[in-house]
Design a protein around this motif. Sequence first.
Motif, PDB file in Angstrom:
ATOM      1  N   UNK A  25       0.827  -1.209   0.000  1.00  0.00           N
ATOM      2  CA  UNK A  25       0.000   0.000   0.000  1.00  0.00           C
ATOM      3  C   UNK A  25       0.862   1.261   0.000  1.00  0.00           C
ATOM      4  N   UNK A  26       1.932   1.244   0.798  1.00  0.00           N
ATOM      5  CA  UNK A  26       2.822   2.406   0.862  1.00  0.00           C
ATOM      6  C   UNK A  26       3.405   2.710  -0.512  1.00  0.00           C
ATOM      7  N   UNK A  27       3.808   1.678  -1.222  1.00  0.00           N
ATOM      8  CA  UNK A  27       4.406   1.905  -2.534  1.00  0.00           C
ATOM      9  C   UNK A  27       3.372   2.314  -3.571  1.00  0.00           C
ATOM     10  N   UNK A  28       2.179   1.758  -3.502  1.00  0.00           N
ATOM     11  CA  UNK A  28       1.126   2.187  -4.423  1.00  0.00           C
ATOM     12  C   UNK A  28       0.840   3.670  -4.213  1.00  0.00           C
ATOM     13  N   UNK A  29       0.724   4.075  -2.956  1.00  0.00           N
ATOM     14  CA  UNK A  29       0.465   5.485  -2.647  1.00  0.00           C
ATOM     15  C   UNK A  29       1.610   6.382  -3.088  1.00  0.00           C
ATOM     16  N   UNK A  30       2.837   5.963  -2.787  1.00  0.00           N
ATOM     17  CA  UNK A  30       4.000   6.772  -3.143  1.00  0.00           C
ATOM     18  C   UNK A  30       4.133   6.919  -4.656  1.00  0.00           C
ATOM     19  N   UNK A  31       3.927   5.829  -5.380  1.00  0.00           N
ATOM     20  CA  UNK A  31       4.104   5.892  -6.827  1.00  0.00           C
ATOM     21  C   UNK A  31       2.943   6.609  -7.501  1.00  0.00           C
ATOM     22  N   UNK A  32       1.782   6.614  -6.866  1.00  0.00           N
ATOM     23  CA  UNK A  32       0.679   7.442  -7.364  1.00  0.00           C
ATOM     24  C   UNK A  32       1.071   8.916  -7.301  1.00  0.00           C
ATOM     25  N   UNK A  33       1.743   9.299  -6.225  1.00  0.00           N
ATOM     26  CA  UNK A  33       2.213  10.678  -6.093  1.00  0.00           C
ATOM     27  C   UNK A  33       3.306  10.991  -7.107  1.00  0.00           C
ATOM     28  N   UNK A  34       4.223  10.047  -7.324  1.00  0.00           N
ATOM     29  CA  UNK A  34       5.313  10.242  -8.281  1.00  0.00           C
ATOM     30  C   UNK A  34       4.764  10.432  -9.696  1.00  0.00           C
ATOM     31  N   UNK A  35       3.790   9.608 -10.074  1.00  0.00           N
ATOM     32  CA  UNK A  35       3.251   9.657 -11.435  1.00  0.00           C
ATOM     33  C   UNK A  35       2.265  10.807 -11.645  1.00  0.00           C
ATOM     34  N   UNK A  36       1.576  11.188 -10.587  1.00  0.00           N
ATOM     35  CA  UNK A  36       0.584  12.252 -10.727  1.00  0.00           C
ATOM     36  C   UNK A  36      -0.738  11.741 -11.272  1.00  0.00           C
TER      37      UNK A  36
END
Length: 428
Positions: free
Chosen positions: A324-335
């Motif tokens: 979940x942490x990585x899904x959230x973080x990469x959602x922020x990275x990708x926009x």
Amino acid sequence: MTTTTKEGSAVVQARRVLVLNSGSSSVKYQLLDMNDRSRLAIGLVERIGEETSRLLHTPLTGGDAETRERTGRIADHAAALKAAAEELAADGLGLDSPELAAIGHRVVHGGLRFTEPTVITDEVLTEIERLVPVAPLHNPANITGIRTAQALRPDLPQVAVFDTAFHTTMPEYAARYAIDVETADAHRIRRYGFHGTSHAYVSRKAAELLGRAPEEVNVIVLHLGNGASASAVAAGRCVETSMGLTPLEGLVMGTRSGDIDPAVTFHLKRVAGMSTDEIDVLLNKKSGLVGLCGDNDMREIRRRIDEGDERAALAFDIYVHRLKKYIGAYSAVLGRVDAVVFTAGVGENSAPVREAAIAGLEELGLVVDAGLNAVRSGEPRLISPNYARVAVAVVPTDEELEIADQTFALVGQAEPAGQQVPVGQVDN
């Protein structure tokens, strides 16, 4: 690639590729026909160097696939490849066939220099050897496989396909660790990423599943096997990935810890009196799921959870929390995220992992349809409802096919075997 006689008449189209994945004590191989990208044979040689060595070979050229088994000591990688070659020859698929265009090798670490598949020359092999200090468990075995294959077919193009290559598009601010620059550069310390052939293949297939070009979509890929990694892929290019200098960083894995405070290593050395090698073994082989609950097989962990095992339940929750942490973080990275894609052994087969990883992320546009998620299939498929803002998908990975595709794309238009073959792009 066409083989010709001395008189210049065409004899046969060389359109087969042998893919080799050489590990420290094993060799996996597949022979593919690039006319239709079908498999002609698959095999595995395991426990090389032990008295209990075993070769499993399955021809796929007609009728029902029936696996042949050979047991007994196989002394080294040279003997392993020769044994595999004998099995292939027994099916009329010998390595001496003029239909064989090239041998593609999985090479785990290519550093920053190798950004694309590359025909192996002495210079290339020397550079792969120079990278051994940053891939001590993998590159030596890959080198052994290359040298053995070269000895068997010195006239044939040998191509290295690098796990790290797909991730070399990461921007510098994502690849750099925040440590002294001179020290980092002197010792090649940066984030390289791994499972690159899988992330490349799966992100491309995910775009196809959405009916769009890879350049049009942003995808989060979750490669969940015994080793596990995540990547953020923007318009077909990796911009972030979870593994770093080594495959230890990132997600919770079967036997690896994933992300951990670096000071834990100092603490274990000072307080527990552990050596560097002991800490290495702890974090790489005795941590992750096996360290948390004693099992690294997600099926067994789920069985234990169903029986009320609290330790297994905690291990599962830690595993999912990191996802979940990585899904959230990469959602922020990708926009903007168009799809979250699950792949590899756990990702493709564990519906509970997929459900738990997406649960509670509705604000990110992520929802899983319980019925679709429960379906077992070997085909790429959506498991999110039609109304979901972000697609959730399962895409079976195929690293061997990706290696074969990249190998043949490089040598398929080359000169006949024995003549000069152009070297793939090398970024110096």
